[in-house]
Enzyme design. Structure first.
Site, PDB file in Angstrom:
ATOM      1  N   CYS A  70       0.829  -1.210   0.000  1.00 29.86           N
ATOM      2  CA  CYS A  70       0.000   0.000   0.000  1.00 29.86           C
ATOM      3  C   CYS A  70       0.862   1.259   0.000  1.00 29.86           C
ATOM      4  O   CYS A  70       1.489   1.567  -0.988  1.00 29.86           O
ATOM      5  CB  CYS A  70      -0.978  -0.033   1.180  1.00 29.86           C
ATOM      6  SG  CYS A  70      -2.222   1.264   1.038  1.00 29.86           S
ATOM      7  N   HIS A  91      -3.931  -5.070   0.166  1.00 30.17           N
ATOM      8  CA  HIS A  91      -3.427  -5.550   1.469  1.00 30.17           C
ATOM      9  C   HIS A  91      -3.459  -7.076   1.541  1.00 30.17           C
ATOM     10  O   HIS A  91      -4.475  -7.658   1.913  1.00 30.17           O
ATOM     11  CB  HIS A  91      -4.272  -4.951   2.607  1.00 30.17           C
ATOM     12  CG  HIS A  91      -3.985  -3.508   2.800  1.00 30.17           C
ATOM     13  ND1 HIS A  91      -3.097  -3.053   3.744  1.00 30.17           N
ATOM     14  CD2 HIS A  91      -4.435  -2.419   2.142  1.00 30.17           C
ATOM     15  CE1 HIS A  91      -3.003  -1.742   3.661  1.00 30.17           C
ATOM     16  NE2 HIS A  91      -3.815  -1.331   2.689  1.00 30.17           N
ATOM     17  N   GLU A 150      -2.127  -8.898   3.687  1.00 27.07           N
ATOM     18  CA  GLU A 150      -2.059  -9.372   5.076  1.00 27.07           C
ATOM     19  C   GLU A 150      -3.428  -9.527   5.715  1.00 27.07           C
ATOM     20  O   GLU A 150      -3.529 -10.029   6.829  1.00 27.07           O
ATOM     21  CB  GLU A 150      -1.185  -8.420   5.919  1.00 27.07           C
ATOM     22  CG  GLU A 150      -1.817  -7.092   6.336  1.00 27.07           C
ATOM     23  CD  GLU A 150      -1.847  -6.020   5.228  1.00 27.07           C
ATOM     24  OE1 GLU A 150      -1.636  -6.358   4.053  1.00 27.07           O
ATOM     25  OE2 GLU A 150      -2.119  -4.855   5.565  1.00 27.07           O
ATOM     26  N   GLY A 169     -12.103  -9.672  30.770  1.00 30.19           N
ATOM     27  CA  GLY A 169     -13.146 -10.631  30.409  1.00 30.19           C
ATOM     28  C   GLY A 169     -12.941 -11.167  29.003  1.00 30.19           C
ATOM     29  O   GLY A 169     -13.541 -12.158  28.614  1.00 30.19           O
ATOM     30  N   GLY A 170     -12.087 -10.508  28.225  1.00 33.59           N
ATOM     31  CA  GLY A 170     -11.870 -10.929  26.840  1.00 33.59           C
ATOM     32  C   GLY A 170     -10.783 -11.988  26.733  1.00 33.59           C
ATOM     33  O   GLY A 170     -10.082 -12.274  27.699  1.00 33.59           O
ATOM     34  N   VAL A 171     -10.640 -12.508  25.514  1.00 31.99           N
ATOM     35  CA  VAL A 171      -9.705 -13.614  25.319  1.00 31.99           C
ATOM     36  C   VAL A 171      -8.250 -13.154  25.496  1.00 31.99           C
ATOM     37  O   VAL A 171      -7.426 -13.882  26.059  1.00 31.99           O
ATOM     38  CB  VAL A 171      -9.953 -14.316  23.951  1.00 31.99           C
ATOM     39  CG1 VAL A 171      -9.751 -13.389  22.795  1.00 31.99           C
ATOM     40  CG2 VAL A 171      -9.094 -15.542  23.779  1.00 31.99           C
ATOM     41  N   SER A 198      -6.723 -10.702  27.436  1.00 25.63           N
ATOM     42  CA  SER A 198      -6.215 -10.584  28.807  1.00 25.63           C
ATOM     43  C   SER A 198      -6.297 -11.927  29.527  1.00 25.63           C
ATOM     44  O   SER A 198      -5.444 -12.245  30.361  1.00 25.63           O
ATOM     45  CB  SER A 198      -6.940  -9.484  29.584  1.00 25.63           C
ATOM     46  OG  SER A 198      -8.315  -9.748  29.667  1.00 25.63           O
TER      47      SER A 198
END
Ligand code: XMP
Length: 463
Positions: free
Chosen positions: A25, A113, A115, A168-170, A172
């Protein structure tokens, strides 16, 4: 200055070290421009999907790419002329110079892009470059990552105490379990409830963490957050207030742990990229990037900082974290504050939590067939979903009465890394049921819409 540094790096890599170069890009535009080509504002800005209409099939960079392969674009400027010693190796219907190579050199540029997930053969193109052209080895695995990271964490923090903010997320959760494996009881986790979580999320997640054996202090600080957010409508200001309050609450708890030396965070690579300020503009300030450690006089430990979300999930599975935690959709740090457009009140949060809960539970309950014919919940075919409370009221009719109530937008996207996303093509029957359930069960809502924008040009969150 930035350009000058790029010129020096590019010349150094290729001319001095002989290392192959792939410009993506802006990188492709930069190499073309700085070698005498032309980069100009595109007639029509191109964001989202495009297809490679013609390309050089035998080019080492494009080996194995399929006809009409979908590529993801995100650019307002375009390369309109390349230097004489460059050749075009791919075009789309709208962009003549979609990829080029410097003739006879191992130097390429691509406007799209590769990726991102939505560039269908992007991984193949990157593999061609990294493995075939550069001779790289494909030896990363979740298990080798766990081994090397646990060893590195032991080395890094030794016998020091580490505190970690759980969300609470994956991300952390995986960071916590990795650290727990490395340093055991020397890890203390803090989970701040800002009152902007999903319905019952605080209670459920605390229970999950206890089951994982983590030492977690749960703090209900919702009064403070609601008070400080009162009347605030600007998205970035909301984020700043939440970030600041989070630091204050977290800091107060952390100070009670007098022997702490390190602050660990579940920051992942996309968080860092989107918070970078290269052109003078930050896309969004992710609240776990920057700010915390300096004020807290703690050293920073971010074991997942080079990983994308799909890699974090693979590491989580390797660590034996239960599937329902691993596959939980991402949820933004500032929580429902960035899904309530306009000011935030407890009543609006209640409405949004109820609507969101119906949507998410609906996705979990609705079974579909996957590519191999197995039954899976629609929830797992979606990267991330949630409801957004719009700052509009509209007229409706319920029974014999005219209503004038709120509109909720539903957003569900497919992605693998949140860098790009497409709207999820949910079945009409499912949408009809969810819309009906929300309007019938959530007091204060009489209209449901579905968001059909891709990222770019939209983002996943509305604020
Ligand atoms: P956007 O809206 O930028 O979101 O397309 C990309 C991904 O990041 C999440 N997100 C955040 N996560 N703090 C976070 O921890 C934030 O401030 C934040 N903003 C967005 C978003 O939910 C999506 O998964």
């Amino acid at each position: 200055m930035f350009r000058f540094i790029l010129v020096v790096i590019t010349l150094f890599l290729y001319l001095i070290l002989g290392i192959p170069v792939l410009g993506i890009c802006y990188g492709a535009q930069f190499m073309a421009y700085s070698n005498g080509g032309k980069v100009e504002p595109a007639g029509t800005r191109e964001y989202g999907r495009a297809h490679l209409s013609t390309f050089e099939h035998e080019n080492p960079l494009l080996k194995g790419i399929r006809e009409q392969s979908q590529v993801w674009m995100s650019h307002g400027d375009t390369i309109t002329a390349i230097p004489e010693n460059f050749k075009i190796i791919a075009s789309t219907d709208k962009v003549a110079i979609a990829a080029y190579q410097v003739k006879g050199e191992k130097v390429w540029g691509v406007q799209f892009h590769p990726e991102v997930f939505h560039s269908e053969d992007g991984t193949r193109l990157l593999k061609n470059f990294v493995v075939d052209i550069c001779g790289g080895k494909q030896d990363w695995s979740a298990s080798s990552f766990v081994d090397t990271t646990v060893a590195a964490l032991k080395e890094q923090v030794g016998n020091d105490r580490v505190i970690l903010g759980l969300s609470g997320g994956v991300d952390s959760s995986v960071a916590a379990v990795l650290l727990h494996r490395a340093i055991g009881k020397n890890l203390t986790c803090i989970f701040v409830d800002h009152g902007l979580l999903r319905k019952n999320e605080f209670k459920n997640v605390m229970h999950d963490y206890e089951c994982l054996g983590l030492n977690v202090i749960g703090v209900d600080a919702s009064d403070k957050f609601f008070k400080d957010l009162e009347g605030v409508t600007d998205p970035e200001q909301k984020r700043k207030i939440i970030g600041r309050d989070f630091v204050e609450v977290f800091n107060a708890e952390a100070h009670k742990i007098t022997d702490a030396k390190w602050l660990a965070q579940g920051t992942i690579y996309p968080d860092r990229i989107e918070s970078l300020n290269i052109t003078g503009k930050t896309i969004k300030s992710h609240h776990n990037v920057g700010g915390l450690p300096e004020e807290m006089h703690l050293s920073l430990c971010e074991p997942l900082q080079w990983l994308f979300k799909d890699e974090v999930r693979r590491v989580g599975r390797e660590l034996g974290i239960p599937e329902h935690l691993i596959t939980r959709h991402p949820f933004p740090g500032p929580g429902l504050a960035v899904r309530i457009l306009g000011d935030i009140t407890r009543e609006k949060v209640r409405i949004l939590q109820d609507a969101d809960d119906i949507f998410i539970q609906g996705l979990r309950d609705w079974m579909v067939k996957d590519a191999t014919g197995n039954d899976i919940a629609l929830y797992h075919q979606v990267w991330q979903a949630g409801a957004i409370l719009l700052p509009v009221q509209s007229v409706g009719v319920m029974g014999d009465e005219r209503t004038y109530e709120r509109a909720v937008a539903l957003r569900a996207v497919t992605s693998t890394d949140a860098m790009t996303a497409d709207w999820a093509h949910l079945p009409y029957e499912f949408m009809a049921k969810v819309s009906n359930d929300i309007i019938n069960k959530v007091k204060g809502v009489n209209r449901v819409c579905y968001d059909i924008s891709s990222k770019p040009p939209a983002t996943i969150e509305w604020e």
